[in-house]
Scaffold this motif. Structure first.
Motif: not given
Length: 223
Positions: A87-93, A117-125, A129-130, A132-137
């Motif tokens: 499994x890949x748990x870090x699909x982010x785009x 999901x970058x739930x804390x909106x920290x740039x280094x993570x 972050x959106x 809606x983009x996740x739902x698009x995926x």
């Protein structure tokens, strides 16, 4: 000596339905086998390189050992990591999702994934972050027959601020519920919480925690 039994008992005392992932970053395969002998089956690693160097090929692993990549996945590592993990748990785009589908298709392999999901909106993570983009995926999954979305993963905020942890985990649970209700009713995994914040995560609805230091001890970054 790993502290698996102690950690497992602590988690069960809070919620006996929460699944434990043992994260062995920088620790040797012998420690993983020690956990396996104690009944642990789900393991996570942060880096492709460590998976390739440390773990045997899937066909040579002990029966039932399940391995997930939980760290950021660079596009140039997708082809290499797919044969090595379950499994890949870090699909982010969206782009990463489509690349995983393309390479999994070449291998004729079905691969489980979690959206991060970058739930804390920290740039280094990493992570979406959106939402809606996740739902698009999620809407593109119909065109990804080799990819099985199992749920969401998030990393709590840096530091040990309880209120910030709860805010991030509560938000992730809300996104998970919306994703399940509107887009992918089959998802079941909400992976939130690590050694320093797993209690808050479970309180907010996590059903999978990723524990490394509390099981294996401090990480050795000189390896």
């Amino acid at each position: 000596m790993v502290n698996l039994i102690k950690v497992r008992d602590e988690i069960k005392s809070l919620d006996n339905k929460v699944e434990l992932m043992a994260v062995s970053k920088t620790h040797p395969y012998s420690s993983i086998l020690e956990c396996y002998e104690l009944g642990q089956r789900l393991f996570g690693e942060n880096r492709y390189q460590e998976i390739a160097e440390k773990f045997p090929l899937p066909e040579n692993r002990p029966e039932g050992m399940y391995l997930a990549l939980i760290g950021h996945l660079q596009s140039n590592k997708v082809k290499k990591v797919l044969p090595l993990v379950d499994r890949i748990d870090s699909v982010d785009s969206v782009n990463l999702l489509l690349l995983i589908e393309k390479e999994a298709g070449k291998l004729n392999k079905n691969i489980d994934i979690l959206f991060e999901l970058n739930s804390s909106e920290e740039e280094q993570k990493s992570g979406f972050t959106d939402k809606e983009e996740l739902f698009k995926a999620a809407m593109l999954l119909k065109d990804c027959p080799h990819v099985n979305l199992k749920g969401l993963m998030t990393v709590g905020p840096l530091g040990s601020d309880r209120e910030k942890n709860i805010k991030a985990f509560t938000y992730t649970k809300a996104v998970f519920d919306e994703l399940k209700e509107k887009y992918v009713p089959t998802i079941s995994i909400l992976s939130m919480g690590m050694s320093g914040d797993w209690e808050e995560a479970i309180m907010c609805g996590s059903n999978m925690v990723r524990i490394g230091t509390a099981i294996f001890g401090e990480r050795n970054y000189n390896v």
